[in-house]
Design a protein around this motif. Structure first.
Motif, PDB file in Angstrom:
ATOM      1  N   LYS A 220      -7.309  11.967   5.724  1.00 19.02           N
ATOM      2  CA  LYS A 220      -8.719  11.836   6.081  1.00 19.02           C
ATOM      3  C   LYS A 220      -8.825  11.261   7.486  1.00 19.02           C
ATOM      4  O   LYS A 220      -8.038  10.395   7.884  1.00 19.02           O
ATOM      5  CB  LYS A 220      -9.444  10.949   5.079  1.00 19.02           C
ATOM      6  CG  LYS A 220      -9.516  11.570   3.681  1.00 19.02           C
ATOM      7  CD  LYS A 220     -10.360  10.729   2.733  1.00 19.02           C
ATOM      8  CE  LYS A 220     -10.468  11.415   1.373  1.00 19.02           C
ATOM      9  NZ  LYS A 220     -11.311  10.655   0.435  1.00 19.02           N
ATOM     10  N   GLN A 222     -11.778  10.940  11.143  1.00 16.94           N
ATOM     11  CA  GLN A 222     -13.164  10.989  11.616  1.00 16.94           C
ATOM     12  C   GLN A 222     -13.222  11.605  13.012  1.00 16.94           C
ATOM     13  O   GLN A 222     -12.293  11.447  13.811  1.00 16.94           O
ATOM     14  CB  GLN A 222     -13.772   9.577  11.655  1.00 16.94           C
ATOM     15  CG  GLN A 222     -13.939   8.945  10.283  1.00 16.94           C
ATOM     16  CD  GLN A 222     -14.431   7.512  10.366  1.00 16.94           C
ATOM     17  OE1 GLN A 222     -13.992   6.752  11.223  1.00 16.94           O
ATOM     18  NE2 GLN A 222     -15.358   7.140   9.482  1.00 16.94           N
ATOM     19  N   LEU A 247      -9.387   6.391   9.721  1.00 11.93           N
ATOM     20  CA  LEU A 247     -10.514   5.733   9.062  1.00 11.93           C
ATOM     21  C   LEU A 247     -10.536   4.260   9.453  1.00 11.93           C
ATOM     22  O   LEU A 247      -9.508   3.580   9.473  1.00 11.93           O
ATOM     23  CB  LEU A 247     -10.399   5.883   7.545  1.00 11.93           C
ATOM     24  CG  LEU A 247     -10.417   7.324   7.005  1.00 11.93           C
ATOM     25  CD1 LEU A 247     -10.403   7.306   5.475  1.00 11.93           C
ATOM     26  CD2 LEU A 247     -11.639   8.082   7.506  1.00 11.93           C
ATOM     27  N   CYS A 474     -16.876  12.453   8.841  1.00 11.51           N
ATOM     28  CA  CYS A 474     -15.622  12.303   8.085  1.00 11.51           C
ATOM     29  C   CYS A 474     -15.100  13.677   7.676  1.00 11.51           C
ATOM     30  O   CYS A 474     -15.861  14.526   7.178  1.00 11.51           O
ATOM     31  CB  CYS A 474     -15.851  11.448   6.837  1.00 11.51           C
ATOM     32  SG  CYS A 474     -16.230   9.731   7.210  1.00 11.51           S
TER      33      CYS A 474
END
Length: 696
Positions: A220, A222, A247, A474
């Motif tokens: 993950k 951004q 993140l 995100c």
């Protein structure tokens, strides 16, 4: 007598029709078109009429698979051939005509395989043989081909190259399939490990994609998206480079830093992008679309395309070409009229004067693109699937007569005071064009295509804007998509190699396999349980992965095919080098078989008793009956379990919960029953009837 020999019935009919329009009187017989007044006959093959003999046809003892008999090689590389059982009448008919011929006109497809297909039928011919190179079946193409007949001896090298290709594939397939299958049996596998020049890299494509998919770790991150306000709305900017933030607070801090900063336009470009139809369907692109849009497998697509061809609705299906000869443009408006009559399309297709881009003589190969013929008599006989595939074909054909799909694109580059750079793009629909065929109500138009041309961003170099806000978005990394049958067809046709020289060759060869064989290769890999379906996707089986683990890299990649194609190109010019290529292939096979490290161990089923060994299927024959069982390959365990319908049937003793139920035979009655394996250790006397055992 002058004898024309074509590769397929449709070509024979086209020739007969052409000659009859020009004063001849060819009449159809069961085996040919005959014009007795001109002493002419047109006959046809139906693909290859001969196949290379199997090992047991050379020696009946080779029917049994044994490593000691490998490699199997015809004496002095003299490969014998046999007529297919269902094609004997056709072969006999052609051979009789050849005996009576004074001149033979070879009308095989104008490629390597087409040359060899007819050449192997006329080996015993004792007359003049001319070669007719026919790319399309319209009158202009036939007339041009007739005016440029050549001596067939000029194509000896081309024919020899095709013959060698089939002999190389025979040597590889017959020997390596037996070798790796026997090695696999030693390791507890029962699958036939089919190995071939095309199958191995196809299997490897599926396995590598599956490994990438399975090993993908979702990450993950951004990104930031600054916004500026202009007269008609907001314009989203993308940083260059588009940094991926972990993140945390970094993205928020960067967003806060950029907010209210000024950006200045460095470049501004506004242009209309036009995307006309430039290609029509080849077999592989048709298979890809049918799999994606209609959920029809490549194999079934080929069968349907063949049925449409036989009903005279579409052109020859086994084509790797996406273009049409310019000579066929004269027939286009008539075909469009027929398409409009079918009412299968939701909009009327207009006539056209200018020649569309898919008409391109320089890109015509042995065949042309798959297109409608304009004959629609059989429309009412189509099944739902046939009608769906036919509709795809006529949509693709009709789409080149409609306006291009066009959109207005604005591209802008910015920088701020820190010399950080940003870009922005907007699009607005100009003309939906040919896409109306697929989406008459324009329901597929999605943002940003919904922008009105009047609301698009207008700017000039040097203009300054303020970043009003910065969105933090995100996202997460995505694994590569698993292959479907359709996308695997595409991957086979565009397979690559790291070797630049070989990459050029494999690109010219249009990948591995041919449009007519790729679907069969996939189907056979499925049937041989080397790959399997995971919903609509394809993944390798344990057997497939085991085979790949012992195959040489050269065979798993496209390199072998590329190297073979390079050598075959040399053979075309120098046929006398053919034996050396066969000898080198045999050497390659022998080197593989000399590798003493090759072994496979079936680890599908862990032994539940020792938890160390693995259960392997075994069998024996007694009084002509075959018995199967599973045995642990750990010699210190050697536990045996019953095999039911080819699978290990493992039943823990319901009484002592330590032993397992194993088969026994009543010596008096011969009946099978099942007893606890712990009888000798713990004295457990639990027994079951076969009926009771099968319930567990």
């Amino acid at each position: 007598m002058q004898v024309y020999i074509t590769e397929k019935p449709s070509v024979a009919k086209a020739l007969a029709d052409y000659f009859n329009k020009n004063g001849a009187n060819f009449k159809k017989t069961p085996s040919s078109y005959l014009d007795s007044s001109q002493h002419g006959v047109i006959t046809w093959a139906v693909g290859h009429l001969l196949y290379l003999n199997t090992p047991e046809q050379y020696n009946p003892e080779l029917k049994s698979w044994n490593i000691a008999t490998l490699p199997i090689v015809p004496t002095n590389f003299v490969f014998k051939k046999t007529v297919y059982a269902n094609k004997k009448d056709r072969f006999k008919s052609i051979q009789q005509l050849i005996k009576d011929a004074t001149t033979i006109i070879h009308v095989g497809d104008p490629d390597r395989e087409g040359q060899y297909l007819v050449d192997e039928l006329i080996e015993e011919a004792n007359c003049t043989v001319k070669r007719m190179l026919l790319n399309a079946l319209d009158d202009a193409s036939i007339q041009s081909a007739l005016e440029t007949l050549q001596d067939n001896t000029a194509f000896k090298g081309l024919s020899k190259a095709a013959q060698l290709r089939s002999e190389i594939d025979w040597l590889l397939g017959m020997n390596l399939t037996r070798y790796f299958t026997l090695k696999a049996r030693d390791g507890g596998y029962t699958t036939i490990m089919k190995v071939g020049r095309v199958k191995a890299p196809t299997l490897n494509l599926v396995a590598e994609r599956y490994a990438d998919y399975k090993n993908h770790v979702v990450t993950k991150y951004q990104v930031i998206r600054p916004l500026i306000v202009y007269e008609h709305g907001e314009l989203e900017l993308q940083p260059k480079p588009d940094t991926h933030f972990d993140l945390g607070m970094q993205a928020d801090l960067k967003a806060k830093e950029l907010t209210q900063q000024q950006v200045i336009i460095d470049t501004y470009e506004k242009k209309v992008i036009s995307t006309p139809i430039t290609e029509l369907y080849s077999l592989d692109t048709l298979q890809i679309d049918c799999n994606k849009k209609l959920s029809i497998s490549p194999k079934e697509t080929l069968a349907i395309a063949q049925a449409l061809y036989e009903k005279k609705l579409t052109s020859y299906p086994r084509s790797d070409c996406k273009y049409l000869p310019t000579s066929q443009f004269n027939a286009a408006n008539g075909i469009i009229d027929s398409i409009n009559q079918t009412k299968l399309l939701e909009i009327e297709i207009p006539h056209i004067i200018d020649t569309p881009l898919p008409y391109n003589d320089s890109k015509i190969s042995a065949h042309h693109a798959i297109v409608p013929t304009g004959i629609i008599d059989a429309i009412d006989t189509l099944t739902d699937k046939e009608k769906a595939v036919y509709t795809l074909i006529i949509k693709k054909y009709a789409s080149m007569f409609l306006p291009p799909y066009e959109y207005l694109e604005v591209s802008v580059d910015f920088h701020n005071q820190q010399n950080e750079t940003f870009k922005a793009t907007q699009k607005a629909l100009v003309n939906y064009g040919y896409k109306r065929l697929y989406d008459p109500d324009m329901t597929d138009i999605k943002s940003p295509m919904l922008l009105d041309q009047n609301t698009i961003f207008i700017g000039e170099i040097g203009n300054t804007y303020t970043i009003s806000q910065v969105n933090v978005v995100c996202r997460e990394t995505k694994p590569p998509k698993l292959f479907t049958e359709g996308t695997l067809i595409k991957a086979m046709s565009s397979i690559s190699t790291d070797n630049k020289e070989l990459q050029t060759i494999i690109k010219e060869a249009k990948g591995i396999g041919t449009p007519a064989t790729r679907a069969t290769i996939i189907d056979e890999l499925l049937a041989e349980n080397l790959i399997t379906h995971l919903e609509k996707s394809l993944i390798p089986t344990p057997s497939g992965l085991a085979l790949l683990s012992v195959l040489p890299d050269r065979l798993k990649k496209a390199d072998f095919t590329a190297q073979m194609e390079k050598r075959l190109t040399e053979i075309i010019a120098e046929p006398e080098k053919s034996r050396k290529l066969l000898e080198d292939t045999l050497t390659f096979i022998k080197i593989i078989m000399q590798d003493t490290s090759i072994s496979m161990n079936n680890q599908d089923v862990l032994c539940p008793k020792c938890n160390t060994g693995y259960l392997h299927l075994k069998q024996f024959k007694k009084e002509s009956k075959t018995y199967q069982y599973y045995r642990c390959n750990n010699d210190s365990c050697s536990m045996i379990f019953p095999a039911i319908k080819g699978n290990a049937h493992i039943v823990q003793c319901p009484s002592c919960h330590k032993g397992f139920m194993v088969s026994r035979m009543n010596k008096k009655t011969g009946d099978i029953f099942y007893a606890c394996s712990n009888y000798s250790d713990t004295g457990c006397k639990k027994i079951m009837s076969e009926k009771e055992f099968l319930k567990y």
